[in-house]
Design an enzyme around this catalytic site. Sequence first.
Site, PDB file in Angstrom:
ATOM      1  CG  ASP A  89      -2.022  -0.942   1.229  1.00  0.00           C
ATOM      2  OD1 ASP A  89      -2.067  -1.792   0.324  1.00  0.00           O
ATOM      3  OD2 ASP A  89      -2.884  -0.863   2.132  1.00  0.00           O
ATOM      4  CG  HIS A 146       2.393  -8.655   0.846  1.00  0.00           C
ATOM      5  ND1 HIS A 146       1.828  -9.752   1.442  1.00  0.00           N
ATOM      6  CD2 HIS A 146       2.212  -7.624   1.727  1.00  0.00           C
ATOM      7  CE1 HIS A 146       1.322  -9.416   2.619  1.00  0.00           C
ATOM      8  NE2 HIS A 146       1.547  -8.128   2.809  1.00  0.00           N
ATOM      9  CB  SER A 252      11.047   3.324   4.171  1.00  0.00           C
ATOM     10  OG  SER A 252      12.211   3.764   3.517  1.00  0.00           O
TER      11      SER A 252
END
Length: 287
Positions: A89, A146, A252
């Site tokens: 995200d 992921h 980050s």
Amino acid sequence: MDKVKIALQYLMPKHLVSRIVGKFAAAEAGFVTTAFIKWFIKQYGINMSEALHSNPEAYKTFNDFFTRELKPGLRPIDQAEDIMVHPVDGAVSQLGPIEDGRIFQAKGHHYSALALLGGQADDAARFEEGDFATIYLAPKDYHRIHMPIKGTLSKMTYVPGELFSVNPLTARNVPGLFARNERVVAIFETDKGPLAMVLVGATIVASIETVWAGTVTPPTGKKVFTWDYPTEGPEALTLEKGAEMGRFKLGSTVVMLFAKDAIDDFADGVKPEAVTRMGQPFAKLED
């Protein structure tokens, strides 16, 4: 004002500040931790209805909250074989071709794939004429990373460096930002060639973790370290598309590098500043 903010980053003892924040984030401080989590949720508008544990009091440490798990099924993974999915995200910072070994950071700023990968020339050569994508994770975002496609881990590199902020303002003003900051490079072998997942540290990023090595940083060092992994046999680590590969404790950036001819085209709407949601289509793979 922007120049002042950038100047302060050059002057700040960034590693020291980050480690102090890291100790607090890992501490079980009871009501102090809970109060800070509640403030953070309000300050950054975090949607806790998505979290598996929506009650701030459920988290013993700020790190537990920051790396919170989402409710099952909330980020379905596009299973089409010719689709690469968003790994996180966040928001797209930049994306496009790697030209003459260089990666576009922001207007007037490029950096080399060689520098990004910690000076590993053999690794950089594998991405010549390939593509890249840079995704920024804001404080409000889900901070687990992921796999965009299925891959088998072949190498990990720890690269020491600075800890500048990686927000859009800094990206526009600090040359070679992502190749200057501390980072962890993971290279996977896929059906479409090598894939590099570069997890870039930043100011107050307390740690970078991977699912196979645990906490990679801290502690930090002054040397580049590499680890090689078997790609065949019982000790090989293969992660499916959508599987967690790492996480940031505080936000980050992830930079991905793709081999030449791996990507046919980026998905509709995938462009700089576009919001990303893990599991949704990111790019169409070459046949």
